[in-house]
Write a protein that holds these residues in place. Sequence first.
Motif, PDB file in Angstrom:
ATOM      1  N   ALA A  43      -4.672  -1.413 -10.204  1.00 44.12           N
ATOM      2  CA  ALA A  43      -5.115  -1.193  -8.823  1.00 44.12           C
ATOM      3  C   ALA A  43      -5.964  -2.350  -8.306  1.00 44.12           C
ATOM      4  N   ALA A  44      -6.683  -3.001  -9.197  1.00 40.27           N
ATOM      5  CA  ALA A  44      -7.590  -4.087  -8.791  1.00 40.27           C
ATOM      6  C   ALA A  44      -6.831  -5.340  -8.377  1.00 40.27           C
ATOM      7  N   LEU A  45      -5.529  -5.398  -8.698  1.00 44.35           N
ATOM      8  CA  LEU A  45      -4.710  -6.562  -8.350  1.00 44.35           C
ATOM      9  C   LEU A  45      -4.136  -6.470  -6.935  1.00 44.35           C
ATOM     10  N   ASP A  46      -4.244  -5.290  -6.321  1.00 40.82           N
ATOM     11  CA  ASP A  46      -3.633  -5.074  -5.014  1.00 40.82           C
ATOM     12  C   ASP A  46      -4.222  -6.029  -3.973  1.00 40.82           C
ATOM     13  N   VAL A 126     -10.953 -12.237 -11.389  1.00 38.72           N
ATOM     14  CA  VAL A 126     -10.243 -13.056 -10.411  1.00 38.72           C
ATOM     15  C   VAL A 126     -10.957 -12.841  -9.080  1.00 38.72           C
ATOM     16  N   PRO A 128     -11.168 -14.332  -4.803  1.00 37.27           N
ATOM     17  CA  PRO A 128     -10.677 -15.266  -3.782  1.00 37.27           C
ATOM     18  C   PRO A 128     -11.737 -16.327  -3.502  1.00 37.27           C
TER      19      PRO A 128
ATOM     20  N   GLY B  82      -7.581  -4.314  -3.727  1.00 41.69           N
ATOM     21  CA  GLY B  82      -8.021  -4.504  -5.111  1.00 41.69           C
ATOM     22  C   GLY B  82      -9.217  -5.430  -5.171  1.00 41.69           C
ATOM     23  N   VAL B  83     -10.164  -5.127  -6.036  1.00 43.07           N
ATOM     24  CA  VAL B  83     -11.392  -5.937  -6.079  1.00 43.07           C
ATOM     25  C   VAL B  83     -11.111  -7.389  -6.475  1.00 43.07           C
ATOM     26  N   PHE B  84      -9.988  -7.649  -7.183  1.00 43.15           N
ATOM     27  CA  PHE B  84      -9.699  -9.041  -7.558  1.00 43.15           C
ATOM     28  C   PHE B  84      -9.254  -9.874  -6.354  1.00 43.15           C
ATOM     29  N   THR B  86     -11.025  -9.532  -3.550  1.00 38.91           N
ATOM     30  CA  THR B  86     -12.256  -9.518  -2.744  1.00 38.91           C
ATOM     31  C   THR B  86     -13.409 -10.143  -3.527  1.00 38.91           C
TER      32      THR B  86
END
Lengths: 134, 134
Positions: A43-46, A126, A128, B82-84, B86
């Motif tokens: 879910a965190a990759l969305d 990961v 941004p 997903g937090v990755f 953000t």
Amino acid sequence: MTAYELRPIGHVESPLTRREGAPRQPDEGAPAAWLVFQEAYAAALDGLAPGQEVLLLTWLDRADRATLTVRPRGDATRPPTGVFATRSPDRPNPIGLHDVHVLAVEGLRVRVRGLEALDGTPILDVKPHLTGDR
Amino acid sequence: MTAYELRPIGHVESPLTRREGAPRQPDEGAPAAWLVFQEAYAAALDGLAPGQEVLLLTWLDRADRATLTVRPRGDATRPPTGVFATRSPDRPNPIGLHDVHVLAVEGLRVRVRGLEALDGTPILDVKPHLTGDR
């Protein structure tokens, strides 16, 4: 002082297997690699998508955590420098920081370009890029 | 999977004490702060100097590690991300990444400008910028 526990969220699959052969910086010829995430973090990759530039944080599990000073490129004629003023992988908390370009997202597998991490390196996070990051 | 232990190397001294009041990005008004390092890591600081731009890595000890998705700025009308994808502090391994300007180095105390971390935040690492970092 309290210690904190990192939980690897995945690992790197790369043709780089030896630290001695690894490039120091991406522009020295880092290959493409796969980031393989654990199912628990799907879910965190969305929101990750091809074309993005992201920051990848890894745990440099082959680093020496007792090293506090290094000589640039092992040159014995130069004075040692504190590791916090260098990008040496050997440091008290060997967290790798990698600027990578996302080529593809295939479920839990993310293909990236320009990653200098070794095969099997644990992935921590990961993020941004923010405006103002350099 | 193996877990890894982080060893805090120091902590942040800042006028920011509440998460709710902390700026999200340095350009939103982050104040100057002190980085206070432990004596054991003094040698690793050698080479840090006023005027440098460095990357500071912290452990966001007030973050929620179970969070995998967030709504931007808590806006319930927008879909979760997903937090990755953000910069949410809530994430499985809440490592803070801060781009700071070194104002002064006084022994184990380093004064920096533009740090959005809260008072008492553990410090994990300091790295110089590389060409190509963003």
